[in-house]
Design an enzyme around this catalytic site. Sequence first.
Site, PDB file in Angstrom:
ATOM      1  N   VAL A  14      58.826  -5.187 -13.725  1.00  0.00           N
ATOM      2  CA  VAL A  14      59.501  -4.297 -12.769  1.00  0.00           C
ATOM      3  C   VAL A  14      60.316  -3.239 -13.509  1.00  0.00           C
ATOM      4  CG1 VAL A  14      61.046  -4.183 -10.775  1.00  0.00           C
ATOM      5  CG2 VAL A  14      59.562  -6.171 -11.071  1.00  0.00           C
ATOM      6  N   GLU A 129      66.987  -4.129  -2.155  1.00  0.00           N
ATOM      7  CA  GLU A 129      65.733  -3.945  -1.414  1.00  0.00           C
ATOM      8  C   GLU A 129      64.553  -4.635  -2.107  1.00  0.00           C
ATOM      9  OE1 GLU A 129      65.088  -1.971   1.711  1.00  0.00           O
ATOM     10  OE2 GLU A 129      63.600  -3.522   1.351  1.00  0.00           O
ATOM     11  N   GLY A 134      58.847  -7.055  -2.305  1.00  0.00           N
ATOM     12  CA  GLY A 134      58.505  -5.991  -3.257  1.00  0.00           C
ATOM     13  C   GLY A 134      58.696  -4.599  -2.702  1.00  0.00           C
ATOM     14  N   ASP A 201      60.260 -19.566  -3.639  1.00  0.00           N
ATOM     15  CA  ASP A 201      60.408 -18.108  -3.704  1.00  0.00           C
ATOM     16  C   ASP A 201      60.483 -17.515  -2.286  1.00  0.00           C
ATOM     17  OD1 ASP A 201      59.939 -15.393  -5.186  1.00  0.00           O
ATOM     18  OD2 ASP A 201      58.353 -15.458  -3.687  1.00  0.00           O
ATOM     19  N   LYS A 205      63.728 -15.471  -0.260  1.00  0.00           N
ATOM     20  CA  LYS A 205      63.610 -14.195   0.456  1.00  0.00           C
ATOM     21  C   LYS A 205      63.995 -14.360   1.927  1.00  0.00           C
ATOM     22  CE  LYS A 205      59.873 -12.856  -2.682  1.00  0.00           C
ATOM     23  NZ  LYS A 205      58.426 -12.940  -2.897  1.00  0.00           N
TER      24      LYS A 205
HETATM   25  N1  HSE Z   1      55.947 -14.391  -7.127  1.00  0.00           N
HETATM   26  C1  HSE Z   1      56.132 -13.590  -5.955  1.00  0.00           C
HETATM   27  C2  HSE Z   1      54.882 -13.641  -5.098  1.00  0.00           C
HETATM   28  C3  HSE Z   1      56.447 -12.153  -6.252  1.00  0.00           C
HETATM   29  O1  HSE Z   1      53.896 -14.267  -5.450  1.00  0.00           O
HETATM   30  O2  HSE Z   1      54.917 -13.027  -4.043  1.00  0.00           O
HETATM   31  C4  HSE Z   1      57.853 -11.950  -6.686  1.00  0.00           C
HETATM   32  O3  HSE Z   1      58.743 -12.393  -5.695  1.00  0.00           O
END
Ligand code: HSE
Length: 436
Positions: A14, A129, A134, A201, A205
């Site tokens: 990134v 953001e 993403g 993950d 989020k």
């Molecule tokens: N590893 C995450 C995904 C992307 O597979 O969406 C970064 O948050």
Amino acid sequence: MTPIRVGLLGLGTVGSGTVQVLKRNREEIARRAGREILITKATARNLAKPRDFDLDGIELVADAEQLVSDPNIDIVCELIGGDTTTKDLVLSAIAQGKHVVTANKALLAKHGTEIFAAALKARVIVAFEAAVAGGVPIIKTLREGLTANRIEWIAGIINGTSNYILSEMRSRGASFDTVLAEAQAKGYAEADPTFDIEGIDAAHKLTLLSAIAFGIPVQFDKAYTEGISKLTDKDIKYAEQLGYRIKLLGITRNTGHGIELRVHPTLIPAKRLIANVEGVMNAILVKGDAVGATLYYGRGAGSEATASAVVADLVDVTRMLTADPEHRVPHLAFQPDQLRDTPILPINEVETAYYLRLSAYDKPGVMADVTRVLADLDISIDAILQKEAEEGEDIVDVIILTHRAIEKRVDAAIARIEKLPTIAGKVVRVRLEELS
Ligand code: HSE
């Protein structure tokens, strides 16, 4: 106007995308922001590593704390990830009066309350953001575009790795282990894929989305998290035969008596747009009381896609520098003194519909036994499908779709069904949402 000087922590995927997007679109971005945004300093794990992009004008340093303390840096851009060293670095930047842009979902989902409180006290901005989905501008959408609405629920495909695996399992009839191994070989999935495939993950989020949608503190520890590693291609196939697809969804809903905050594999009708989001793409469905259902789609990861969100935050911070803190968009969309302690519901209080797969002996009375258990617990059946026994087998798969029911009743029903003499083995349960 003098340029804004950015210190970049991390020159990985990134970070390098951010350098390239800012350089390539430098003029356009300056026209939008009102002044130039320049990365003047960056840290990298390996300073000597050859890089195939232009680092002209960027001083590379090894010491992250030195970058954070540099009086010539206006904005610290944290793109290291993880929540070990980054927490101290971000808090240090804030304490020194620097604005922070970060893509770090784990850090904010776990320590957001402390970080946002510190930012409020220091009168600086923490923009994030890029932490969710993403390049899809879902944070800005929720905080600003949908600000007129009472958000009812959000359902999102917010982990591209899991979505890629589920898409491949469905289209090719392949097993989870086969597709995961291929994804790792292609570099789509990490060597240790736990965060992606076990829903962690996505839960990071979702925790951020939920806080912004409902004006509650970030509470990752209260999120229910179930991944895709135990899903079989058989259930994906049966779901399809019933008109559904299985997706790893992050769902947060304001029920009126608490907030649902859950990540798990979910059957959704195949005809929904979101059910057709395939591969590594992300999509988030937001239901507002005024606007109705809205859908946001795009790349949830990748160098320049995520950099798109990072640079948008850099522009936002640049534009807001002169606004007094009381007139900035609040970090979590609601004014800090207006956050509510609405409880997060435990998973057994959640109400949803269910897909149940039972392995039943092929003899009279099985259905009667099972339906009696469901009726006793006030669980209404929506559909039943019985598959033919395989040649030479005396066990058949029975699939039951239920109407919405409170999870603890379904837990009790499953426990009773598993004890029936006509049932072999464990009941497979996947939650189901119509998203209508
Ligand atoms: N590893 C995450 C995904 C992307 O597979 O969406 C970064 O948050």
